[in-house]
Design a protein around this motif. Structure first.
Motif, short mmCIF file in Angstrom:
data_model
loop_
_atom_site.label_atom_id
_atom_site.label_comp_id
_atom_site.label_asym_id
_atom_site.label_seq_id
_atom_site.Cartn_x
_atom_site.Cartn_y
_atom_site.Cartn_z
N VAL A 1 48.37 39.43 40.45
CA VAL A 1 48.60 38.34 41.45
C VAL A 1 47.43 37.26 41.07
CG1 VAL A 1 49.15 37.30 43.42
CG2 VAL A 1 50.24 39.90 43.18
N ASP A 2 48.13 36.01 40.51
CA ASP A 2 46.88 34.89 40.44
C ASP A 2 47.00 34.62 42.36
OD1 ASP A 2 45.66 32.89 40.10
OD2 ASP A 2 46.79 31.52 38.48
N LEU A 3 45.74 35.15 42.38
CA LEU A 3 45.02 34.58 43.69
C LEU A 3 45.20 33.30 43.75
CD1 LEU A 3 45.15 35.98 47.14
CD2 LEU A 3 42.80 36.87 45.65
N SER A 4 44.07 32.50 42.67
CA SER A 4 44.01 31.56 43.14
C SER A 4 44.55 30.11 42.71
CB SER A 4 43.29 30.99 41.72
OG SER A 4 43.64 30.87 40.33
N ASN A 5 46.29 30.81 42.64
CA ASN A 5 47.61 29.83 42.71
C ASN A 5 47.91 30.01 43.93
OD1 ASN A 5 50.11 29.20 42.62
ND2 ASN A 5 50.13 29.37 40.08
N PRO A 6 48.11 28.61 44.39
CA PRO A 6 48.50 27.89 45.88
C PRO A 6 49.83 28.77 46.45
CG PRO A 6 49.06 26.05 44.72
CD PRO A 6 48.13 26.87 43.88
N LEU A 7 50.51 28.89 45.14
CA LEU A 7 52.38 29.59 45.42
C LEU A 7 51.99 31.54 45.58
CD1 LEU A 7 53.93 27.02 43.14
CD2 LEU A 7 53.52 27.40 45.65
N PHE A 8 51.02 31.81 44.86
CA PHE A 8 51.05 33.40 45.02
C PHE A 8 52.04 34.17 45.94
CE2 PHE A 8 47.86 32.85 48.19
CZ PHE A 8 47.99 35.27 49.17
N ARG B 1 53.73 51.53 43.68
CA ARG B 1 52.23 50.00 43.35
C ARG B 1 51.14 49.60 44.27
NH1 ARG B 1 56.60 45.32 44.24
NH2 ARG B 1 58.28 47.59 44.10
N LEU B 2 50.17 49.52 42.60
CA LEU B 2 49.07 48.73 43.87
C LEU B 2 49.21 46.95 43.23
CD1 LEU B 2 46.19 49.04 44.68
CD2 LEU B 2 45.52 49.62 42.51
N MET B 3 48.78 46.10 44.54
CA MET B 3 48.29 44.99 44.40
C MET B 3 46.87 44.76 43.55
SD MET B 3 51.90 43.34 45.59
CE MET B 3 51.75 41.98 45.47
N LEU B 4 46.87 43.58 42.41
CA LEU B 4 45.99 43.15 41.80
C LEU B 4 45.95 41.65 42.19
CD1 LEU B 4 46.51 46.36 40.89
CD2 LEU B 4 44.90 45.23 39.12
N PHE B 5 45.07 41.52 43.72
CA PHE B 5 44.78 39.93 43.77
C PHE B 5 43.69 40.00 42.28
CE2 PHE B 5 47.14 41.60 47.47
CZ PHE B 5 48.27 40.61 47.47
N ASN B 6 44.05 38.71 42.13
CA ASN B 6 43.40 38.70 40.11
C ASN B 6 42.82 37.38 40.81
OD1 ASN B 6 41.68 39.12 38.49
ND2 ASN B 6 44.21 37.92 37.24
N TYR C 1 46.15 47.15 47.70
CA TYR C 1 45.82 46.25 47.31
C TYR C 1 44.15 46.06 47.07
CZ TYR C 1 43.58 43.29 50.88
OH TYR C 1 42.34 43.20 51.70
N CYS C 2 43.68 45.40 45.88
CA CYS C 2 42.74 45.12 45.58
C CYS C 2 42.06 44.11 45.11
CB CYS C 2 42.09 45.98 44.13
SG CYS C 2 41.12 46.51 42.85
N LEU C 3 40.71 43.87 45.37
CA LEU C 3 40.28 42.02 44.73
C LEU C 3 39.94 42.43 43.55
CD1 LEU C 3 39.41 40.62 47.84
CD2 LEU C 3 41.18 39.91 46.42
N ILE C 4 39.99 41.55 42.28
CA ILE C 4 39.52 41.57 41.44
C ILE C 4 38.89 40.00 40.38
CG2 ILE C 4 40.75 44.05 41.03
CD1 ILE C 4 42.11 42.85 38.65
N SER C 5 38.48 40.21 39.91
CA SER C 5 38.29 39.29 38.30
C SER C 5 38.14 40.10 36.93
CB SER C 5 37.03 38.33 38.38
OG SER C 5 36.70 36.94 37.17
#
Length: 431
Positions: free
Chosen positions: A291-298, A319-324, A346-350
């Motif tokens: 998921v593109d977490l920087s997108n306001p429409l995520f 599933r595992l949510m990857l907030f990219n 979930y996991c917060l990543i870049s």
């Protein structure tokens, strides 16, 4: 497969007017959907010169929009010298013909635009066949009356791929071509199935990357496996499936697969045509939803991806949510909240900078281990070839010489356990 049009290879860009319609029932706001349509148009080589929208509960049967908006649209086409009008919703064949006759310019809808982008992006033979099939299935009911307007208006956006034959193509020839493509795709699907069975025999777990287009799936794959997949900041930069091996500590090797991204109002013809490819997702042991977490429409993008996953039979997969793309956020910490926990693990990543990747690998391992158990076996020397299989397809925790063979402590999935259970001397559940 046709070549990309001149709009992709020169500075001349088609002038496009976008048309949206708000019936009040959509989960996406009309301005948000039109903003995405504008990005799709730029991806296809067009220049958006104007946008209009009509609030209307039901489309007009002849022109989709009402007479007042049609007159406004005619004025905009003349004012800006527009080459093309693109509707955000799918038009019926008769609506498209009526609009082209009234506007005297090319008219396409969102589905045709997405199909056109796919036609210019597919690189593998399978991808090209899938896009050709989707385009032909989309265009078949629209063939009647289209030849005259195409001959009058020329090519460009919406005419790439098999549409280059224009006036000469008739229904019979299209149906014949569809049958030929389906036959070739069946051969490709059979080849893919053989590879899948080979992987199953090797007992390697499969992890599939899914997500909205441009969420960063290919960057995640490159970060995890050094795959070297082309990464571009544009919609649908990846259409062809890529699979690489990934070593996970405590689990051994797994296969990680990247495939086409999803988008709002994804044409059903594409989902059907890409069915064999999407089976890779449906057959995976685990999904990584990027998921593109920087997108306001995520959050809306997540809903769209979940809908498509349900359509292809992968809705119940672990599933595992990857907030990219947390590197693109002013303050990523604020997202470590109940708002994200509502989506499950979930996991917060870049993927770009590598932040969070070690945690991601650990979480992948934890997910894969849930379906595994830890056992101790003694392999007799006569069966030591199995040890090599265990090192490749399972997680060997420890091994040492034993009386008459080799003692091995290993974490295995259920199919592998069935193969080695006759060697088990002591077992315990893998916590």
């Amino acid at each position: 497969m046709g070549q990309e049009s001149q709009s992709h290879t020169t500075d001349v860009r088609e002038k496009v007017v976008l048309v949206g319609s708000d019936d009040g029932s959509g989960e996406w706001q009309t301005d948000q959907s039109l903003a995405e349509l504008a990005e799709l148009t730029r991806t296809a080589g067009g220049e958006v010169v104007s946008t209009i929208c009509q609030k209307r509960q039901t489309p007009d049967s002849r022109f989709f929009i009402g007479s007042g908006k049609l007159a406004e649209l005619q004025s905009l086409v003349i004012e800006f010298g527009a080459d093309t009008v693109i509707f955000d919703d799918e038009l019926s064949p008769s609506q498209q013909r009526n609009l082209e006759d009234r506007l005297n310019c090319k008219v396409i809808d969102r589905s045709a635009l997405i199909l056109d982008i796919f036609a210019g992006r597919a690189r593998s033979r399978e991808g090209q066949l899938q896009v050709q099939l989707a385009q032909l299935q989309y265009r078949l009911p629209r063939l009647a009356g289209q030849g005259a307007v195409l001959s009058r208006l020329g090519g460009g956006i919406g005419t790439r791929g098999p549409g280059e034959t224009k006036l000469e193509v008739d229904r019979r020839r299209i149906r014949t071509k569809i049958s030929e493509i389906k036959a070739e795709l069946r051969e490709v699907a059979a080849h893919r199935q053989r590879h899948r069975l080979r992987r199953q025999r090797n007992l390697l777990p499969v992890v599939s990357l899914v997500g909205y287009t441009n969420a960063g799936k290919s960057t995640v794959l490159n970060r995890l496996t050094q795959a070297g997949v082309l990464v571009e900041d544009r919609l649908f930069s990846t259409l062809d499936t890529t699979t690489r091996r990934l070593e996970i500590e405590g689990c051994g090797q797994c296969l990680i697969t990247d495939t086409v991204g999803f988008i709002n109002k994804l044409p059903h013809q594409l989902i059907r045509a890409f069915h064999a490819t999407l089976e890779e997702t449906a057959d995976a042991d685990m999904l990584l939803h990027v998921v593109d977490l920087s997108n306001p429409l995520f959050s809306r993008q997540i809903t769209t991806v979940n809908r498509v996953l349900n359509e292809i039979g992968a809705g119940d997969k672990p599933r595992l949510m990857l907030f990219n793309k947390i590197d693109a956020l002013p303050d990523s910490a604020k997202y470590s909240s109940d708002r994200l926990r509502g989506y499950g693990d979930y996991c917060l990543i870049s993927a770009l900078t590598g932040q969070g990747i070690d945690e991601l690998k650990a979480m992948i391992g934890a997910g894969l281990r849930q379906s595994r158990q830890q056992v101790k076996i003694v392999l007799p020397y006569s069966d030591c070839a199995m040890l090599d299989t265990l090192f490749r397809a399972a997680a060997v925790i420890a091994s040492r010489p034993a009386e008459g063979g080799v003692e091995v402590l290993v974490s295995v999935n259920l199919p592998m356990y069935e193969k080695i259970k006759k060697y088990v001397v002591n077992e315990k559940n893998d916590q």
